[in-house]
Design an enzyme around this catalytic site. Structure first.
Site, short mmCIF file in Angstrom:
data_model
loop_
_atom_site.label_atom_id
_atom_site.label_comp_id
_atom_site.label_asym_id
_atom_site.label_seq_id
_atom_site.Cartn_x
_atom_site.Cartn_y
_atom_site.Cartn_z
CG HIS A 263 48.61 47.97 36.22
ND1 HIS A 263 49.14 49.00 36.95
CD2 HIS A 263 49.36 46.89 36.55
CE1 HIS A 263 50.16 48.57 37.69
NE2 HIS A 263 50.30 47.28 37.46
CD GLU A 264 48.79 43.33 35.68
OE1 GLU A 264 49.96 43.06 35.36
OE2 GLU A 264 48.45 43.63 36.85
CG HIS A 267 53.47 45.28 34.23
ND1 HIS A 267 54.59 45.82 34.80
CD2 HIS A 267 52.51 45.32 35.21
CE1 HIS A 267 54.34 46.17 36.07
NE2 HIS A 267 53.07 45.88 36.33
CD GLU A 293 54.28 47.51 39.15
OE1 GLU A 293 53.25 48.10 38.76
OE2 GLU A 293 54.35 46.26 39.19
#
Lengths: 499, 499
Positions: A263-264, A267, A293
């Site tokens: 997830h990160e 980003h 997001e």
């Protein structure tokens, strides 16, 4: 002042502001990752002083004059966008005094320290006064910014320009109507898929090693990226070539760290893959929080939960944890990380129940800023919502209202962008699968083709266009949450054999 | 301006400078520890901008006026000392323009990046241009600061007020005369003590765990301290309650990390144990670099190499590395960490040969700033000195001139303080043993009594007194290097049975 001089002054001035931001962001990253806690009293006193200097720069009379002057001119696509955003930011900054800004910053850091302590000690009372103070300050700020507008609408717009309660209400009513019945049906079929092996003992050191392997696999390079460890995972892009991400390892949950890392990193790629020509600007790094997001949720879910993604990686995971996984096949593993279950922790939630976690926070925030929530009972209100929608209750408050860092950073209005981002991601995925053969690419380990696609279609634009324009350019359509709803319904109906 | 107003302005103004220093120091610490390298181009451009703002504050006309005004008044012991040091610092700062300062800072960061790359690639040529440029800039600076004074004398005084070539020449002539013959004798007896087990394979992760155990044992708390990992170990005190130390782990050398951790923790305690009343001042944190090194070398050698220090710790070390150490007794271990051998790496050198490493650097620096060293052959000159004094030669330049970080930070004149600090430490140890039973205390694991002693007799004073005054207060004597010479001669003659 002529146009050339004005542009030159503007660029020089924002360079100075960006220099301050770099050292402040680094110090705040340090504060959240490795800084010893006893130094925070000094840090909390000192940081607002430097932030006050940034305020001085942001409200420098010549800077104000320059921005207002440039805002009247046609400066070409890039500079027009930059200046319009600079003007909007300026108007907001000018609503507050330096002292108000410094006080807010200090309150925020103290609330964050209190949250960390509260979570550790499983004691909401430690955090409550700080949270209530932040809410009060935010309310006052909203009143100053636009007394005619609903406070929460202001914050929703901060993170996702153009969004407000009306639009989110519509979005979440769709989520509620379409997904809650499916969640209930799946709840009755919990024995269908075994995911118990995900919750065996996984030594943290080995999880950290596998996290690095994941990053290698997806080409998140340590030349421009860094993976740290925090109570709550986050991403902080210090500049295009210095992207910090963090994760949290739970020694009895292997999926949590895997998916927070992916997830990160999502980003992180957004921060890294923006067109370098925006490096010299201040407002052009990304389109919106929702768009950010969309990129993180994209990698985490639409890519990271596919069998094809793990085809080349899973063997390595088995090597690290033979006792837990040697008898678990790739298919069993993929089935387990796609289980849907009503659980307490948002960041570890499956895709289907995830928007419900967000909706709960959205409803609470809406009530808070409408004055409808009793601030002395926020922990109970939180619990009631979880009971109502997911039928579960947190014995530990650290798994309830204290689980997320956001409120301790006064990031009210941020949560909805997670669900919005997931929905944007679904729309992007739909288009990507029309354009390229995602599974074939992943099975060959050609991950760069995935990130290149995101770079070309979304990330390179930075904030040159707003999120709707980027979406139009990348998918040829306006935002349409139906892709998200359909994706979730189809996927989970199939997994749980629900007609 | 009256006295009260002046003091109030001074305190407010240095608070702002200290706030800048905190964010800059944090960013530089981050840069040296975890920052991804590709971000350095941006960082190197941005940091000097903020440093330039500090320069503005340091040369603010009202600040100058205030310092000069206060320097004429009697403000009590603490403030008198602070202002006299502020005035000295101001006079130095005013010799340079903001642009010169920014250029120097950028050159330094680039040289540091080059050094890191050079060391990694074992290629002196990568570092040489940056080093030569730093030397040239330092020469110019010295010329500006005091054209009548020898450049190197200026730098020696920067790190250790009152010291110059004459005094160091005297000190090192003693070292040369008294210690070199002993080193030669010991060289012929290299088979006497087995230390081969120190150089077996020691996994880095386990070394890191043991390092934390050492810190726990000596009460270096993670509440106010942090241990990181860098190419070259160092200490950076961000404030009294935030002390950063780093080490470097070598997987075939267990002693290197152990002693660098204890060494840096020694610095750390000095930073942490200064009287809190000096928190609000800018110049009162420590007496001098030599005094700082006395505290680090003290823990490292006069404490850390004692049998009594390891009595309670050694069992833990054996547990981590049973394959290497289960058949090695505590006595054998202590004998091994007290072996004296002519080796290449300063930080890993034994106590006896250590000052020779320093003398080599001192002689080279002296020649550099006297214009006697051919700057295009510094790597060869380095090698010649090692051949001459220690009879050894580095096959890899990364174990030669590239081993230390200091020159890449333009810290010319710093090295001698290591030897001086060791000598101060010996004098302190002599007194401490008169005052308390060091071995009995250590054997009981009462380490706090050791650090309390250092706090009370040295560290609490910060920079209220210069190093000679602190030494007089703590030992009742002026600095006397004979303690050091005697300590080394006695210790190593006994170990190697040399009459």
């Amino acid at each position: 002042m002529n146009k050339k001089e004005a542009i030159s002054f503007y660029k020089q001035h924002i360079k100075k502001i960006k220099a301050y931001r770099l050292v402040l962001s680094t110090t705040l990253f340090d504060r959240r990752t490795i800084a010893p806690k006893d130094g925070n009293a000094y840090r909390n006193e000192m940081l607002p002083i430097v932030q006050g200097e940034v305020y001085q720069l942001q409200t420098d009379p010549k800077y104000i004059e320059t921005v207002l002057y440039l805002a009247e001119l046609d400066l070409g696509e890039v500079m027009n966008r930059e200046i319009s955003l600079a003007k909007k930011s300026l108007e907001n900054t000018l609503k507050f005094t330096k002292e108000e800004m410094m006080e807010f910053s200090m309150t925020e850091m103290m609330a964050n320290d209190a949250w960390l302590k509260a979570k550790k000690n499983n004691d909401y009372g430690t955090f409550e006064p700080g949270l209530v103070k932040l809410i009060e300050l935010r309310k006052k700020q909203a009143q100053k910014r636009d007394p005619k507008k609903n406070a929460y609408d202001i914050f929703l717009d901060d993170f996702q320009e153009g969004m407000d309660r009306k639009k989110y209400d519509h979005f979440f009513s769709l989520v509620k109507k379409e997904l809650l019945p499916l969640i209930k049906k799946i709840n009755r079929k919990q024995d269908l898929i075994d995911d118990s092996f995900l919750y065996k003992y996984y030594p943290v050191e080995l999880q950290a090693k596998f996290s690095k392997d994941i990053l290698d696999y997806i080409n998140f390079s340590s030349d421009w990226g860094y993976l740290g460890e925090t109570e709550h995972p986050f991403t902080n892009g210090l500049c295009r070539n210095d992207i910090r991400i963090t994760t949290h390892y739970y020694d009895h949950n292997i999926a949590a760290a895997i998916y927070s890392v992916i997830h990160e990193a999502g980003h992180g790629f957004y921060g890294h893959q923006v067109d370098p020509k925006f490096d010299d600007y201040m407002f052009l790094s990304h389109a919106s929080s929702g768009m950010h997001e969309s990129q993180s949720r994209f990698l985490e879910n639409y890519i990271g939960r596919r069998r094809s993604f793990f085809k080349l990686l899973y063997g390595k995971l088995q090597e690290y944890f033979p006792e837990n996984l040697e008898n678990v096949s790739l298919d069993q593993f993929i089935a387990a990380v796609n289980v849907s279950k009503c659980t307490l922790i948002r960041t570890a939630a499956d895709e289907l129940t995830y928007p419900i976690h967000i909706m709960i926070r959205y409803e609470l925030e809406k009530d808070i800023f409408a004055g409808k929530a009793d601030l002395s009972k926020l922990d109970e209100l939180w619990d009631e919502k979880y009971q109502k929608y997911l039928g579960i209750h947190a014995d530990n408050v650290s798994e309830g209202i204290l689980q997320d860092i956001h409120w301790s950073n006064a990031s009210f209005g941020y949560f909805p962008t997670y669900a919005l981002g997931s929905a944007i991601g679904a729309q992007l995925m739909h288009k990507m699968q029309e354009d390229i053969d995602v599974d074939a690419i992943l099975e060959k380990g050609q991950f760069k083709k995935i990130t290149d696609y995101l770079k070309k279609n979304v990330q390179c634009y930075g904030n040159l266009y707003d999120f709707e324009e980027v979406l139009m350019r990348s998918t040829g359509e306006n935002f349409n949450p139906q892709y998200y709803i359909d994706y979730l319904k189809n996927k989970y109906s199939a997994i749980y054999k629900i007609k």
